[in-house]
Design a protein around this motif. Sequence first.
Motif, short mmCIF file in Angstrom:
data_model
loop_
_atom_site.label_atom_id
_atom_site.label_comp_id
_atom_site.label_asym_id
_atom_site.label_seq_id
_atom_site.Cartn_x
_atom_site.Cartn_y
_atom_site.Cartn_z
N LEU A 33 62.94 53.16 59.22
CA LEU A 33 61.60 53.25 59.25
C LEU A 33 60.54 53.55 60.63
CD1 LEU A 33 61.37 50.10 58.43
CD2 LEU A 33 61.33 51.39 56.41
N SER A 34 59.83 54.24 60.06
CA SER A 34 58.74 55.42 60.46
C SER A 34 58.11 54.51 61.28
CB SER A 34 58.19 56.33 59.83
OG SER A 34 56.29 55.44 59.21
N VAL A 35 57.60 54.76 62.59
CA VAL A 35 56.57 53.79 62.75
C VAL A 35 55.36 53.00 61.82
CG1 VAL A 35 56.97 54.78 65.00
CG2 VAL A 35 55.09 55.97 64.11
N GLN A 36 54.39 53.74 61.57
CA GLN A 36 54.07 53.38 60.31
C GLN A 36 54.50 52.76 59.46
OE1 GLN A 36 54.11 56.47 60.96
NE2 GLN A 36 52.41 57.28 61.41
N ASP A 37 55.61 52.56 58.47
CA ASP A 37 56.36 52.25 57.92
C ASP A 37 56.53 50.63 58.78
OD1 ASP A 37 55.98 53.35 55.37
OD2 ASP A 37 57.60 54.19 56.05
N SER A 38 56.95 50.38 60.18
CA SER A 38 57.49 49.43 60.80
C SER A 38 56.67 48.58 60.96
CB SER A 38 58.06 50.33 61.56
OG SER A 38 59.15 50.47 61.42
N TYR A 39 55.07 49.13 61.42
CA TYR A 39 53.82 48.24 62.14
C TYR A 39 52.70 47.99 61.42
CZ TYR A 39 57.23 47.94 65.64
OH TYR A 39 58.10 48.74 67.61
N ASP A 40 52.79 49.06 60.88
CA ASP A 40 51.51 48.50 59.67
C ASP A 40 51.68 49.13 57.83
OD1 ASP A 40 49.14 48.47 58.50
OD2 ASP A 40 48.51 50.33 59.17
N PRO A 41 52.38 49.04 57.34
CA PRO A 41 53.74 48.98 55.95
C PRO A 41 52.00 49.27 54.76
CG PRO A 41 54.59 47.10 56.06
CD PRO A 41 53.76 47.35 57.60
N HIS A 42 51.35 47.93 55.18
CA HIS A 42 50.13 48.74 54.20
C HIS A 42 48.85 49.14 54.73
CE1 HIS A 42 52.75 45.41 51.93
NE2 HIS A 42 53.04 45.05 53.39
N SER A 43 48.85 50.19 54.96
CA SER A 43 48.11 50.85 55.64
C SER A 43 47.21 51.03 54.94
CB SER A 43 47.93 51.73 56.65
OG SER A 43 46.87 52.43 56.79
N THR A 44 45.95 51.35 54.89
CA THR A 44 44.93 52.42 53.91
C THR A 44 44.71 53.48 54.56
OG1 THR A 44 43.10 50.85 54.79
CG2 THR A 44 44.12 50.81 52.08
N ALA A 45 44.87 53.66 55.98
CA ALA A 45 44.49 54.78 56.90
C ALA A 45 44.52 55.78 56.14
CB ALA A 45 44.99 54.58 58.23
N PHE A 46 43.67 56.99 56.18
CA PHE A 46 43.50 58.26 55.03
C PHE A 46 45.04 59.12 56.02
CE2 PHE A 46 43.21 62.84 55.08
CZ PHE A 46 43.37 62.59 53.47
N ALA A 47 45.52 59.35 57.19
CA ALA A 47 46.15 59.87 57.64
C ALA A 47 47.89 59.56 57.37
CB ALA A 47 46.21 60.18 59.12
N SER A 48 48.00 58.06 56.75
CA SER A 48 49.27 57.85 56.90
C SER A 48 49.26 56.74 55.39
CB SER A 48 49.41 56.91 58.10
OG SER A 48 49.10 55.24 58.29
N ASN A 49 47.98 56.97 55.49
CA ASN A 49 48.16 56.47 53.74
C ASN A 49 49.29 57.71 52.44
OD1 ASN A 49 48.10 55.15 50.78
ND2 ASN A 49 46.86 54.23 51.70
N ARG A 50 49.73 56.54 51.82
CA ARG A 50 50.57 58.10 50.17
C ARG A 50 51.10 57.39 49.39
NH1 ARG A 50 56.25 58.62 53.18
NH2 ARG A 50 57.25 56.10 53.50
N LYS A 51 49.90 55.94 49.74
CA LYS A 51 50.02 55.70 48.49
C LYS A 51 49.27 56.32 46.62
CE LYS A 51 50.08 50.96 50.08
NZ LYS A 51 48.97 50.61 51.44
N GLN A 52 49.92 55.65 45.55
CA GLN A 52 49.47 56.44 44.58
C GLN A 52 47.42 56.59 44.22
OE1 GLN A 52 50.91 58.42 43.16
NE2 GLN A 52 50.24 58.74 41.42
N GLY A 53 47.10 57.54 43.73
CA GLY A 53 45.29 57.30 44.05
C GLY A 53 44.51 57.53 44.78
#
Length: 189
Positions: A33-53
């Motif tokens: 897992l990346s650091v983002q997926d490991s420590y902030d998997p539900h992030s809404t931060a623009f740079a690391s967010n990849r949720k649909q929409g």
Amino acid sequence: GNIGRPDIILFHPDGSLNVPGTCVRSRDGTERLSVQDSYDPHSTAFASNRKQGLGGLGLRSWRITEGPIAVNQGGLEADFVAEATHQGFPGVVCGGILGCLVESHGNWTAALAMMDEAKLSAPPLTVTASFQVDCLKPTPIDRELKLISHVTEMNSKRAKVVVDIYCDLSRNPESPPALGDSEAERELS
């Protein structure tokens, strides 16, 4: 149990034993897992967010374990391919997108270095105190960019991080190279 080390979690968020080198890309094709997926998997931060929409950039960073910037120097690496919607000019990545990538990747670098130094089980919340991006040449879209970062100075409240961006031009040597760097200070909030 975690006898004598209650601040260190025993298992990585992917279920494997949490040993030095977590959040490291495997060289055999399997991924941690990346650091983002490991420590902030539900992030809404623009740079690391990849949720649909939600329109995020989907940045994913991993610890560096080999080469001149190893994990003990707080190094992280990431790959990113800019899309047509990230253009500032035709075929060239917008400088604001590069700044966003640098700020986020650098912030994760600082937070993990502070976590490691203080032997915490999760990165502390950090904010960017200041940052500067020097765009040396136009950065092409549709080309893999490599972000490499490391900590240059750190104390208990601040970390200074350098992030470099590289582009492999082997596909088309006439295309503009992507080279940039930044230096930023982050502090605990």
